[in-house]
Design an enzyme around this catalytic site. Structure first.
Site, mmCIF file in Angstrom:
data_model
loop_
_atom_site.group_PDB
_atom_site.id
_atom_site.type_symbol
_atom_site.label_atom_id
_atom_site.label_comp_id
_atom_site.label_asym_id
_atom_site.label_seq_id
_atom_site.Cartn_x
_atom_site.Cartn_y
_atom_site.Cartn_z
ATOM 1 N N GLU A 43 1.016 -1.762 0.037
ATOM 2 C CA GLU A 43 -0.058 0.308 -0.111
ATOM 3 C C GLU A 43 0.884 1.294 0.430
ATOM 4 O O GLU A 43 1.877 1.287 0.412
ATOM 5 C CB GLU A 43 -1.232 0.013 1.190
ATOM 6 C CG GLU A 43 -1.817 1.358 1.461
ATOM 7 C CD GLU A 43 -3.143 0.701 2.703
ATOM 8 O OE1 GLU A 43 -3.870 1.563 2.494
ATOM 9 O OE2 GLU A 43 -2.538 0.077 3.684
ATOM 10 N N LYS A 113 -9.760 1.275 -2.175
ATOM 11 C CA LYS A 113 -10.113 1.024 -0.857
ATOM 12 C C LYS A 113 -11.330 1.084 -0.782
ATOM 13 O O LYS A 113 -12.324 1.780 -0.269
ATOM 14 C CB LYS A 113 -8.871 1.959 0.077
ATOM 15 C CG LYS A 113 -9.156 0.649 1.480
ATOM 16 C CD LYS A 113 -7.739 1.439 2.180
ATOM 17 C CE LYS A 113 -7.353 0.893 3.340
ATOM 18 N NZ LYS A 113 -6.190 1.967 4.227
ATOM 19 N N CYS A 154 -5.691 -3.703 3.255
ATOM 20 C CA CYS A 154 -5.190 -2.640 4.258
ATOM 21 C C CYS A 154 -6.443 -2.638 5.193
ATOM 22 O O CYS A 154 -6.781 -3.702 5.667
ATOM 23 C CB CYS A 154 -4.561 -1.910 4.371
ATOM 24 S SG CYS A 154 -4.173 -1.148 6.217
#
Length: 276
Positions: A43, A113, A154
């Site tokens: 990331e 995301k 994440c």
């Protein structure tokens, strides 16, 4: 089929041009020397993870410098590149976006995301991505051969329903580029990877940056790959390195047959609804 996956635990420091060159060099090594067919970056791989850096390094996809660099690397080395994430600017908004590039340099997937990090641990960590980013709203999958792969970024890893949905969609491998801090990494990093793999009987890969003690958010590192039994099959240190694992896909029916929990779910009592 066997997928040889290489997680590039990249050192992220210095100007963007230097970081991108380092990333390309490691992609080349992962393919040419380690014979990987899927290479993963972490990331926020093209600039240090900080609010000050995000807008300054935002790019459009696919015409931006980072997209073009990843596309060329994938084409030059004939490999799938899961391009970690970088900041995408689109229609006046910023997204934390993962791009995937095929062996001919084509853009095969783009994941924004979905779950933005919002955490406040007094004296340890404070992050609020909602101040900067707009959340994505889609599942993102792509194929390597016949293997369907699901993408998260994440904080997405903390939501079991999201991983469950990917299993319902037929994924056999979940890949999460991530930046996890040292404090929560020591507590949760491996636990989350093993839980997502075991619950869904899939392979799971978490790819983090190398640790930099001077960074605003210090990465835990320790990129890892977990098999459908929930066993860690490869794990890195905190330093820059390439973590390589062979994913033997033929073991999946065996695992799912021996412990058929997905067939035993009580849909009369509870149900996951996947909204595409």
């Amino acid at each position: 089929m066997v997928i040889r996956i290489a997680l590039i635990q990249l050192k992220i420091a210095g100007p963007k041009e230097k970081i991108l060159k380092n990333a390309v060099d490691l992609i080349r090594i992962a393919k040419k020397e380690k014979d990987a067919n899927v290479v993963v970056l972490p990331e926020s791989f093209n600039c240090p993870y900080s609010e000050d850096n995000f807008e300054a390094n935002a790019e459009e996809i696919p015409q931006g410098e980072t997209s073009q660099t990843l596309s060329k690397a994938a084409r030059d080395f004939g490999v799938y590149v899961v391009g970690g994430t970088f900041v995408e600017k689109c229609c006046g908004k910023l997204y934390n976006t993962c791009t995937v590039w095929g062996p001919e340099g084509e853009l095969v997937a783009k994941h924004r995301k979905v779950h933005l990090c919002s955490t406040n641990i007094p004296g340890k960590l404070e992050v609020d991505e909602c101040k900067v980013f707009t959340a994505g709203n889609d599942y993102t999958t792509f194929y390597v051969g016949e293997t369907k792969i699901g993408l998260g970024v994440c904080w997405d890893m903390r939501f079991p329903e999201f991983a469950n949905a990917y299993r319902e969609l037929g994924c056999d491998l979940l890949i999460y580029p991530a930046v996890c801090d040292v404090y929560t990494g020591e507590l949760h990093w491996e636990l989350l990877a093993r839980a997502r793999a075991l619950d869904n009987q899939v392979f799971v890969a978490f790819c983090a940056p190398a640790r930099d003690s001077h960074a605003e958010l210090i990465s835990y590192g320790h990129s890892l790959v977990v098999d459908p039994w929930g066993k860690v099959i490869q794990k890195g240190t905190e330093f820059q390195e390439i973590i390589v694992a062979d994913l033997v896909l033929r073991t999946l029916p065996e695992v799912r047959g021996q412990i058929p929990v997905l067939k035993q779910k009580r849909s009369d009592l509870y149900e996951l609804i996947v909204k595409e």
